[in-house]
Design a protein around this motif. Structure first.
Motif, PDB file in Angstrom:
ATOM      1  N   LEU A  61       0.905  -0.951   0.023  1.00  0.00           N
ATOM      2  CA  LEU A  61      -0.065   0.015  -0.025  1.00  0.00           C
ATOM      3  C   LEU A  61       0.885   1.266   0.109  1.00  0.00           C
ATOM      4  O   LEU A  61       1.622   1.526   1.096  1.00  0.00           O
ATOM      5  CB  LEU A  61      -0.879   0.151   1.003  1.00  0.00           C
ATOM      6  N   ARG A  62       0.754   1.961  -1.050  1.00  0.00           N
ATOM      7  CA  ARG A  62       1.579   3.051  -1.351  1.00  0.00           C
ATOM      8  C   ARG A  62       0.920   4.390  -0.240  1.00  0.00           C
ATOM      9  O   ARG A  62      -0.174   5.188  -0.654  1.00  0.00           O
ATOM     10  CB  ARG A  62       1.641   3.869  -2.480  1.00  0.00           C
ATOM     11  N   VAL A  63       1.441   4.352   1.122  1.00  0.00           N
ATOM     12  CA  VAL A  63       0.712   5.359   1.846  1.00  0.00           C
ATOM     13  C   VAL A  63       1.339   6.873   1.720  1.00  0.00           C
ATOM     14  O   VAL A  63       0.641   7.806   1.732  1.00  0.00           O
ATOM     15  CB  VAL A  63       0.728   4.817   3.494  1.00  0.00           C
ATOM     16  N   ASP A  64       2.649   6.981   1.633  1.00  0.00           N
ATOM     17  CA  ASP A  64       3.155   8.278   1.771  1.00  0.00           C
ATOM     18  C   ASP A  64       2.683   9.163   2.892  1.00  0.00           C
ATOM     19  O   ASP A  64       2.817   8.458   3.951  1.00  0.00           O
ATOM     20  CB  ASP A  64       3.255   8.814   0.181  1.00  0.00           C
ATOM     21  N   HIS A  65       2.034  10.235   2.569  1.00  0.00           N
ATOM     22  CA  HIS A  65       1.817  10.965   3.750  1.00  0.00           C
ATOM     23  C   HIS A  65       0.215  10.882   3.933  1.00  0.00           C
ATOM     24  O   HIS A  65      -0.135  11.744   4.765  1.00  0.00           O
ATOM     25  CB  HIS A  65       2.315  12.598   3.295  1.00  0.00           C
ATOM     26  N   ASN A  66      -0.460   9.968   3.500  1.00  0.00           N
ATOM     27  CA  ASN A  66      -1.750   9.866   3.803  1.00  0.00           C
ATOM     28  C   ASN A  66      -2.138   9.135   4.915  1.00  0.00           C
ATOM     29  O   ASN A  66      -3.112   8.249   5.015  1.00  0.00           O
ATOM     30  CB  ASN A  66      -2.412   9.276   2.458  1.00  0.00           C
ATOM     31  N   TYR A  67      -1.509   9.633   6.035  1.00  0.00           N
ATOM     32  CA  TYR A  67      -1.842   8.922   7.307  1.00  0.00           C
ATOM     33  C   TYR A  67      -1.672   9.930   8.411  1.00  0.00           C
ATOM     34  O   TYR A  67      -0.836  10.993   8.273  1.00  0.00           O
ATOM     35  CB  TYR A  67      -0.896   7.766   7.701  1.00  0.00           C
ATOM     36  N   ALA A  68      -2.456   9.876   9.502  1.00  0.00           N
ATOM     37  CA  ALA A  68      -2.654  10.749  10.560  1.00  0.00           C
ATOM     38  C   ALA A  68      -1.359  10.589  11.539  1.00  0.00           C
ATOM     39  O   ALA A  68      -1.598  10.179  12.533  1.00  0.00           O
ATOM     40  CB  ALA A  68      -3.635  10.985  11.163  1.00  0.00           C
ATOM     41  N   PHE A  69      -0.184  10.878  11.037  1.00  0.00           N
ATOM     42  CA  PHE A  69       0.987  10.484  11.856  1.00  0.00           C
ATOM     43  C   PHE A  69       0.976  11.620  13.077  1.00  0.00           C
ATOM     44  O   PHE A  69       0.573  12.710  13.180  1.00  0.00           O
ATOM     45  CB  PHE A  69       2.303  11.220  11.193  1.00  0.00           C
ATOM     46  N   GLU A  70       1.275  10.835  14.291  1.00  0.00           N
ATOM     47  CA  GLU A  70       1.418  11.314  15.418  1.00  0.00           C
ATOM     48  C   GLU A  70       2.861  11.750  15.708  1.00  0.00           C
ATOM     49  O   GLU A  70       2.953  12.876  16.285  1.00  0.00           O
ATOM     50  CB  GLU A  70       0.775  10.373  16.741  1.00  0.00           C
ATOM     51  N   SER A  71       3.755  11.008  15.162  1.00  0.00           N
ATOM     52  CA  SER A  71       5.283  11.590  15.422  1.00  0.00           C
ATOM     53  C   SER A  71       5.599  12.816  14.784  1.00  0.00           C
ATOM     54  O   SER A  71       6.334  13.668  15.359  1.00  0.00           O
ATOM     55  CB  SER A  71       6.072  10.357  15.170  1.00  0.00           C
ATOM     56  N   ARG A  72       4.988  12.855  13.704  1.00  0.00           N
ATOM     57  CA  ARG A  72       5.402  14.112  12.755  1.00  0.00           C
ATOM     58  C   ARG A  72       4.004  14.601  12.267  1.00  0.00           C
ATOM     59  O   ARG A  72       3.821  14.550  10.942  1.00  0.00           O
ATOM     60  CB  ARG A  72       6.192  13.495  11.863  1.00  0.00           C
ATOM     61  N   PRO A  73       3.105  15.221  12.999  1.00  0.00           N
ATOM     62  CA  PRO A  73       1.664  15.723  12.488  1.00  0.00           C
ATOM     63  C   PRO A  73       2.012  16.634  11.369  1.00  0.00           C
ATOM     64  O   PRO A  73       1.026  16.996  10.496  1.00  0.00           O
ATOM     65  CB  PRO A  73       1.135  16.066  13.749  1.00  0.00           C
ATOM     66  N   GLU A  74       3.091  17.569  11.282  1.00  0.00           N
ATOM     67  CA  GLU A  74       3.298  18.508  10.145  1.00  0.00           C
ATOM     68  C   GLU A  74       3.480  17.828   9.093  1.00  0.00           C
ATOM     69  O   GLU A  74       3.586  18.546   7.906  1.00  0.00           O
ATOM     70  CB  GLU A  74       4.571  19.248  10.585  1.00  0.00           C
ATOM     71  N   LEU A  75       3.670  16.646   8.904  1.00  0.00           N
ATOM     72  CA  LEU A  75       3.789  15.745   7.496  1.00  0.00           C
ATOM     73  C   LEU A  75       2.389  14.948   6.982  1.00  0.00           C
ATOM     74  O   LEU A  75       2.542  14.198   6.325  1.00  0.00           O
ATOM     75  CB  LEU A  75       5.066  14.851   7.711  1.00  0.00           C
ATOM     76  N   ARG A  76       1.401  15.171   7.831  1.00  0.00           N
ATOM     77  CA  ARG A  76       0.264  14.638   7.566  1.00  0.00           C
ATOM     78  C   ARG A  76      -0.474  15.254   6.108  1.00  0.00           C
ATOM     79  O   ARG A  76      -0.095  16.377   5.987  1.00  0.00           O
ATOM     80  CB  ARG A  76      -0.957  14.760   8.285  1.00  0.00           C
ATOM     81  N   GLY A  77      -0.892  14.341   5.133  1.00  0.00           N
ATOM     82  CA  GLY A  77      -1.530  14.703   3.902  1.00  0.00           C
ATOM     83  C   GLY A  77      -2.766  15.414   4.437  1.00  0.00           C
ATOM     84  O   GLY A  77      -3.359  15.450   5.588  1.00  0.00           O
TER      85      GLY A  77
END
Length: 356
Positions: A61-77
């Protein structure tokens, strides 16, 4: 026996031969962009009703930045999957014993057309070629040789950031492998980069692969990458897209053999799987939208494995269908009442992995 009946019988026997050969392959894979939250239920249904019955056992699955990252929220799509939504994908794959492997493009593919990607948008200091400005109207070829931007692998802070993403996405997907992309890297060791200028491009590429692989190994995870940068595009005649014309190909002798190589060729069944196997790598052959190419590649993979030595046979791991558009667009065509075009990812997928 009339001619028409004879041909039909041969086709049936051929299909049976392929089915038997496929059953011996370790990887029967499918690679696609992660679905948006709005299409999640449709995609879960597709896994349940199509991937599993067709014997798919690996989902990249090509996720890239399409996840709600907690460690780096500034990099969420802009429209990311939540942890709860990812767990739905994990659950349906576990139900069918499908190995799920998330992908985030590392090194290359940090921009597309006229848009810079999330990593370089937030951390422009990581840009390998900051002097190259994104065009209002993208065209290829262009004077800057811009296809996609890369991050600088020698920037002292880049891995702290990207490894936070890698660790989090692997954890939420409960993954024992991670796909780093690393295809079509045209910007590497650029003369304008204060850190990379003058460095050997093959060594830069290999060091980045090994760095990512070593990081994953700390958690018993395997690195998967696309194989094009490891092929000499000039000597083979394959060219700059499915192989390297900027001297990264020598990295094939510099990276660890525990890396899984995803060997993609879309217009011809180029037999570079043998090359990778002889170099000591496990390899998966990856078609796109031409069914006749995919079935030829499948025949090759079965034959390579059948006639290989005991040492090399396990390296021929199998096949993986690739889809290079959004999951929603693919599902719309797949479930459409209109027949798919002769050259499409849907047609290719059905030819490669018929319903069992």
């Amino acid at each position: 026996m009339n001619t028409r009946y004879h041909i039909t019988a041969l086709l049936v026997l051929f299909a049976c031969h392929l089915a038997v050969g496929q059953s011996e392959l370790a990887v029967r894979g499918f690679c696609i962009a992660a679905p948006s939250p709005e299409r999640l239920n449709d995609f879960v249904r597709f896994i349940d009703e199509e991937l599993a019955p067709r014997g798919i056992n690996t989902l990249v699955l090509r996720v890239d930045h399409n996840y709600a990252f907690e460690s780096r929220p500034e990099l969420r799509g802009d429209n990311p999957l939540s942890q709860r939504e990812v767990k739905q994908l994990v659950a349906i794959c576990r139900k069918h014993h499908i190995r799920i492997i998330p992908q985030i493009n590392l090194l290359g593919h940090q921009s597309w057309a006229g848009q810079v990607g999330k990593l370089l948008e937030v951390y422009p200091q990581f840009d390998e070629t900051p002097h190259v400005q994104m065009p209002e109207a993208y065209a290829w070829p262009n004077p800057d040789g811009l296809y996609c931007k890369s991050y600088c692998p020698l920037h002292p802070d880049v891995h702290e950031v990207v490894f936070d993403l890698v660790d989090e996405i692997c954890e939420v997907f409960e993954a024992d492998a991670f796909h780093a992309g690393m295809d079509e890297v045209f910007y590497i060791g650029h003369d304008s980069c204060a850190r990379c200028a003058g460095h050997d491009k093959a060594e830069l590429f290999a060091n980045e692969v090994n760095k990512i692989s070593s990081h994953l190994a700390q958690h018993d995870r395997q690195l998967w990458i696309w194989g094009d940068r490891l092929i000499d595009g000039k000597t083979t005649g394959i060219g700059m897209w499915e192989a390297s014309m900027n001297n990264t190909h020598r990295a094939v002798d510099l990276i660890g053999k525990d890396v899984m190589v995803c060997d993609w060729h879309y217009d011809q069944p180029v037999q570079t799987a043998v090359y990778f196997a002889m170099k000591g790598f496990s390899v998966v052959t990856c078609p796109w939208r031409k069914g006749e190419v995919a079935t030829a590649q499948l025949q090759d993979m079965i034959r390579f494995k059948q006639y290989a030595t005991d040492e090399m046979a396990p390296r021929y791991q199998g096949m993986m269908q690739t889809v290079w558009r959004g999951a929603g667009a693919f599902l719309d065509e797949f479930y459409s009442e209109e027949p798919a075009s002769e050259e499409s990812e849907v047609t290719c997928f059905k030819a490669l992995f018929p319903l069992q």
